[in-house]
Design an enzyme around this catalytic site. Sequence first.
Site, short mmCIF file in Angstrom:
data_model
loop_
_atom_site.label_atom_id
_atom_site.label_comp_id
_atom_site.label_asym_id
_atom_site.label_seq_id
_atom_site.Cartn_x
_atom_site.Cartn_y
_atom_site.Cartn_z
N ASN A 9 68.54 4.76 20.49
CA ASN A 9 68.41 3.62 21.54
C ASN A 9 69.46 2.42 21.16
O ASN A 9 69.51 1.85 20.31
CB ASN A 9 67.17 2.91 21.21
CG ASN A 9 66.96 1.81 22.15
OD1 ASN A 9 68.00 1.51 23.02
ND2 ASN A 9 65.63 1.18 22.48
N ARG A 93 67.70 6.97 24.87
CA ARG A 93 67.33 5.92 25.80
C ARG A 93 68.40 5.46 26.65
O ARG A 93 69.32 4.86 26.27
CB ARG A 93 66.72 4.58 25.26
CG ARG A 93 66.16 3.64 26.30
CD ARG A 93 65.41 2.29 25.55
NE ARG A 93 64.85 1.79 26.73
CZ ARG A 93 64.24 0.64 26.38
NH1 ARG A 93 63.92 0.45 25.13
NH2 ARG A 93 63.52 0.00 27.14
N HIS A 181 61.78 -0.58 32.06
CA HIS A 181 60.76 -0.65 31.04
C HIS A 181 59.80 0.75 31.33
O HIS A 181 58.69 0.72 31.07
CB HIS A 181 59.91 -1.81 31.11
CG HIS A 181 60.45 -2.88 30.39
ND1 HIS A 181 60.32 -4.17 30.68
CD2 HIS A 181 61.44 -2.88 29.18
CE1 HIS A 181 61.34 -4.98 30.12
NE2 HIS A 181 61.66 -4.24 29.32
N ARG A 241 66.53 -14.54 30.43
CA ARG A 241 67.07 -14.09 31.78
C ARG A 241 66.03 -15.02 32.70
O ARG A 241 64.89 -15.25 32.30
CB ARG A 241 66.88 -12.66 32.15
CG ARG A 241 67.78 -11.82 31.29
CD ARG A 241 67.39 -10.19 31.35
NE ARG A 241 67.27 -9.71 30.25
CZ ARG A 241 66.70 -8.42 30.00
NH1 ARG A 241 66.36 -7.67 31.03
NH2 ARG A 241 66.72 -7.93 28.69
N GLU A 379 58.12 3.60 23.13
CA GLU A 379 59.07 4.11 23.89
C GLU A 379 59.88 5.53 23.08
O GLU A 379 59.86 6.50 23.88
CB GLU A 379 60.00 3.18 24.23
CG GLU A 379 59.56 2.13 25.52
CD GLU A 379 60.02 0.86 24.90
OE1 GLU A 379 60.03 0.23 24.00
OE2 GLU A 379 60.50 0.09 26.18
#
Length: 392
Positions: A9, A93, A181, A241, A379
Amino acid sequence: MADAIAVLNAGSSSIKFSVFAQAGTDLALAVRGQIESIYTAPRFTAKSATGETISTHAWDQGTRLGHDGALEHIVAFLRDQAEGLSLKGVGHRVVHGGMAYSQPVRVDRKVLQDLEQFIPLAPLHQPHNLTPIRIMLEDRPELPQVACFDTAFHRAQPEVAQMFALPRELHDAGVRRYGFHGLSYEYVASVLPQLDPAAAKGRTVVLHLGNGASMCALSAGCSTASTMGFTAVDGLPMGTRCGALDPGVILYLMDQRGMDARAIEKLIYNESGLLGVSGVSSDMRTLLDSAEPRARLAVDLYVYRIGRELGSLAAALGGLDALVFTGGIGENSAEIRERVCRAAAWLGVVPDGQANRAGEPRISMPASKTAAWVVATNEELMIARHTRRVLG
Ligand code: ADP
């Protein structure tokens, strides 16, 4: 020798890695770690499956190890660790698969070229996700690589959930709600049948609350709506964000403040959210510990926005059977979970304060019409499972 899958990742300043080995019919974590600050002051850590640190290394301040140098260190470390393991492939990923990639895919040069076209749709993540793939295609062409996308899980959404009310030509050109996600939501959907079989077949909202944060409505385990849209800046306020923003604000900033695209990008991705509102920190722990009124306000706004999005997703589902919290904040902050559950009282959620503080999986009272759960997301395991399946 047990078959093994490595998972990478890669971000702008770090590469996280893990290795999963075949264990019965599933995969089990063998080792995980990361190299952080790869362009400034690189630090490597690796941990065993049980969390003990098994290797560390730090480079001098100012060392620009870069993605290639970091990858080289990780590969060398894994080669030393590989005793008894036979590496079958690497899963990556990748944030954006666009419309074309609604499933994980084995990467060759053509696929890599396709994925490079999505860089403008995820400029802060996609280029870094692709860098190790490019390096390994060059250096280790014999090692199969699989790209797993954060957008893919959401391609099952109904067409209306993926549309903006813009002229059709823009929709056809790819200006759509993609959602992100997805690997986290897919993992939660994979464990829900054991936790709450009724909700797994019914209507669930999953809250992935980390530095990046989004929510996803699951109907019988499939994504039907999500808070993130065309980019990962939409929806909830996050660490830095802004989340959903009236597009008129962007026009105002351009016209009245003379801001260009790059300045607005910096504002909405890096300087807003919890950090922008609090002026204190993007880190939820720091804000919860702070007595600063603006820190409290940032947390209030965060919880308020989650409550409103929850109403929207419950409406998209036509009701709600369960809530699931995950991500760094969702998994660790009893206070945020408690406040979100209270905001969801009208949806039939009755929190169990003691279970919540104890960090139990079920945090709602037995009589709660709508159940609330905490699930630690994984994940990496999802990527390893996909990679194994794609490689047969
Ligand atoms: P990323 O999106 O980068 O993977 P994480 O999922 O690790 O991020 O989430 C990071 C967030 O989780 C930070 O805001 C951090 O403050 C928060 N967090 C971690 N532990 C706790 C805790 N015990 N209480 C409150 N927030 C926490």
